[in-house]
Design a protein around this motif. Sequence first.
Motif, PDB file in Angstrom:
ATOM      1  N   ALA A 249     -15.672  17.397  -4.993  1.00  0.00           N
ATOM      2  CA  ALA A 249     -15.235  16.993  -3.650  1.00  0.00           C
ATOM      3  C   ALA A 249     -15.197  18.186  -2.703  1.00  0.00           C
ATOM      4  O   ALA A 249     -15.557  18.063  -1.523  1.00  0.00           O
ATOM      5  N   LEU A 250     -14.787  19.332  -3.195  1.00  0.00           N
ATOM      6  CA  LEU A 250     -14.756  20.530  -2.345  1.00  0.00           C
ATOM      7  C   LEU A 250     -16.161  20.993  -1.988  1.00  0.00           C
ATOM      8  O   LEU A 250     -16.418  21.410  -0.843  1.00  0.00           O
ATOM      9  N   ARG A 251     -17.080  20.945  -2.937  1.00  0.00           N
ATOM     10  CA  ARG A 251     -18.458  21.371  -2.654  1.00  0.00           C
ATOM     11  C   ARG A 251     -19.140  20.446  -1.650  1.00  0.00           C
ATOM     12  O   ARG A 251     -19.976  20.879  -0.856  1.00  0.00           O
ATOM     13  N   GLU A 252     -18.795  19.163  -1.701  1.00  0.00           N
ATOM     14  CA  GLU A 252     -19.421  18.187  -0.800  1.00  0.00           C
ATOM     15  C   GLU A 252     -18.593  17.954   0.459  1.00  0.00           C
ATOM     16  O   GLU A 252     -18.869  17.010   1.203  1.00  0.00           O
ATOM     17  N   PHE A 253     -17.620  18.788   0.682  1.00  0.00           N
ATOM     18  CA  PHE A 253     -16.708  18.594   1.829  1.00  0.00           C
ATOM     19  C   PHE A 253     -17.464  18.607   3.153  1.00  0.00           C
ATOM     20  O   PHE A 253     -17.207  17.800   4.035  1.00  0.00           O
ATOM     21  N   VAL A 351     -12.718  25.094  -9.608  1.00  0.00           N
ATOM     22  CA  VAL A 351     -12.129  24.696  -8.327  1.00  0.00           C
ATOM     23  C   VAL A 351     -12.203  25.850  -7.330  1.00  0.00           C
ATOM     24  O   VAL A 351     -12.586  25.670  -6.165  1.00  0.00           O
ATOM     25  N   SER A 352     -11.830  27.046  -7.781  1.00  0.00           N
ATOM     26  CA  SER A 352     -11.899  28.202  -6.880  1.00  0.00           C
ATOM     27  C   SER A 352     -13.346  28.541  -6.540  1.00  0.00           C
ATOM     28  O   SER A 352     -13.660  28.927  -5.409  1.00  0.00           O
ATOM     29  N   LEU A 353     -14.257  28.397  -7.497  1.00  0.00           N
ATOM     30  CA  LEU A 353     -15.676  28.653  -7.213  1.00  0.00           C
ATOM     31  C   LEU A 353     -16.226  27.649  -6.209  1.00  0.00           C
ATOM     32  O   LEU A 353     -17.083  27.985  -5.375  1.00  0.00           O
ATOM     33  N   ALA A 354     -15.727  26.407  -6.285  1.00  0.00           N
ATOM     34  CA  ALA A 354     -16.175  25.389  -5.334  1.00  0.00           C
ATOM     35  C   ALA A 354     -15.751  25.742  -3.913  1.00  0.00           C
ATOM     36  O   ALA A 354     -16.481  25.486  -2.952  1.00  0.00           O
ATOM     37  N   VAL A 355     -14.566  26.344  -3.763  1.00  0.00           N
ATOM     38  CA  VAL A 355     -14.104  26.767  -2.436  1.00  0.00           C
ATOM     39  C   VAL A 355     -15.018  27.857  -1.888  1.00  0.00           C
ATOM     40  O   VAL A 355     -15.367  27.860  -0.698  1.00  0.00           O
ATOM     41  N   VAL A 375      -7.507  28.634  -3.433  1.00  0.00           N
ATOM     42  CA  VAL A 375      -8.185  29.635  -4.267  1.00  0.00           C
ATOM     43  C   VAL A 375      -7.177  30.424  -5.091  1.00  0.00           C
ATOM     44  O   VAL A 375      -7.393  30.672  -6.291  1.00  0.00           O
ATOM     45  N   MET A 376      -6.078  30.828  -4.472  1.00  0.00           N
ATOM     46  CA  MET A 376      -5.072  31.619  -5.188  1.00  0.00           C
ATOM     47  C   MET A 376      -4.505  30.851  -6.377  1.00  0.00           C
ATOM     48  O   MET A 376      -4.308  31.412  -7.458  1.00  0.00           O
ATOM     49  N   ARG A 377      -4.249  29.561  -6.196  1.00  0.00           N
ATOM     50  CA  ARG A 377      -3.695  28.781  -7.312  1.00  0.00           C
ATOM     51  C   ARG A 377      -4.762  28.494  -8.369  1.00  0.00           C
ATOM     52  O   ARG A 377      -4.475  28.494  -9.564  1.00  0.00           O
TER      53      ARG A 377
END
Length: 417
Positions: A249-253, A351-355, A375-377
């Motif tokens: 979902a983050l990559r396709e945001f 998840v952080s890589l997707a951001v 990203v931090m979390r």
Amino acid sequence: MRATIVRKIFGRKKVPAEKPKKVYPVVEDFLVLATKYFYSIGVVPYESDEKPGFGLHLYLGFHVANLLFVWFTMMVFVVNSVRDNEDFLKISMVVGYITFGNVGVLKILVVQLQKRKLTSLVQNLKSLFPQPNKGTHEDFDVEHYLRFSKLISKYFGRLYVAMIVINSASSITQYAIQRWWLHSANVELPLPYVPLAPWNWRGSWTSWPTYLLQSTAAYTCTCGCLSADLMMFAVVMQVIMHFDRLAKALREFDKRCTNGAEEDLNELRSLIVYHNKVLRLTSKMNDIFGVSLLLNFLNSSMLICNVGFQLTIGISLEYIGRQVLIILSALVEVYLICSLSQMLITASKNVSLAVYDMNWLEYDTKFRKMLVLVVMRAQKPVSLNATAFLSTVSMGTMTTFMQVSYKFFCAIRMMYQ
């Protein structure tokens, strides 16, 4: 012809059959095999709409009482054998059975004591599970994760069932061959796990119910160990599914949110809330299964050392197959735990890589600050935790586990020599 005339007169038309509605997977489909093994010994792992009857509680009481009875018999055998300086190899085999039985009882106890937490965990899984429609299930790729979860559960369960069936049936098979095929004289039915009972079972009809009681106790502790592991595997697979969906979902945001800054912020807030829910789910998962994980590593290490010791000092052929299955089951169990935990670490890091893959430079300052928090979390990996003693389980844990087990094996071997 007649049917056509009748339809014209009465106006009847052939109604096309309705297509059956597609049945989408649910949370219980991931847990079905673990639940079946639990129910086979009378354990209800979590609360549901169907309330267990008194008969099921009575059935569980029988299994627990029989398991404790056989466990006490084994302890008496070990104490007497050590005192009388009898066959050390037989003693070590019975000690291995005791170790396995201890883990089975403790896992059943942990599940019963944490029944409310397990119920809450299942409810959380249901609340996060995709809605039953085609688009949502394709986005989450539920079928893929369900197939993988069932594949692991099925073959790991078969390995454990094969282990317990061969260990329980080998003695009676040997007896049947000697008595009815070879027609040997004065053949007695040997007990499968420990040659001791509070009554005189040798050469008597009581050897059959004694044999059955010991085999039933072995099945009970096997189901206790197996079911807890399968339930943990099913939960881990669903958590991995949610992390992968969040990363997707983050990559396709950028493709989905093109209606202004406020819509982008609302969408990002919903993803952050989703991320926090998944993280809380992992905390509950480790809180429930942490003790079981620690028991898995301790039990597997002791079994590998014990069985490896038996195989190197000249065990008889009739026991080789049984002991090899035991050590193989322990190794496969530890490998699956470490492998799934490594997959969980990778999924949470994605998840952080997707951001980083997002075009976050195009958004305003407020949006970027929210991304920094994500990203931090996400940079802190999520994994299976075996309580405070083993805070992060990964494939590196498998290497450490094998090294420690080998050191203990060498120590036992040197003491024996």
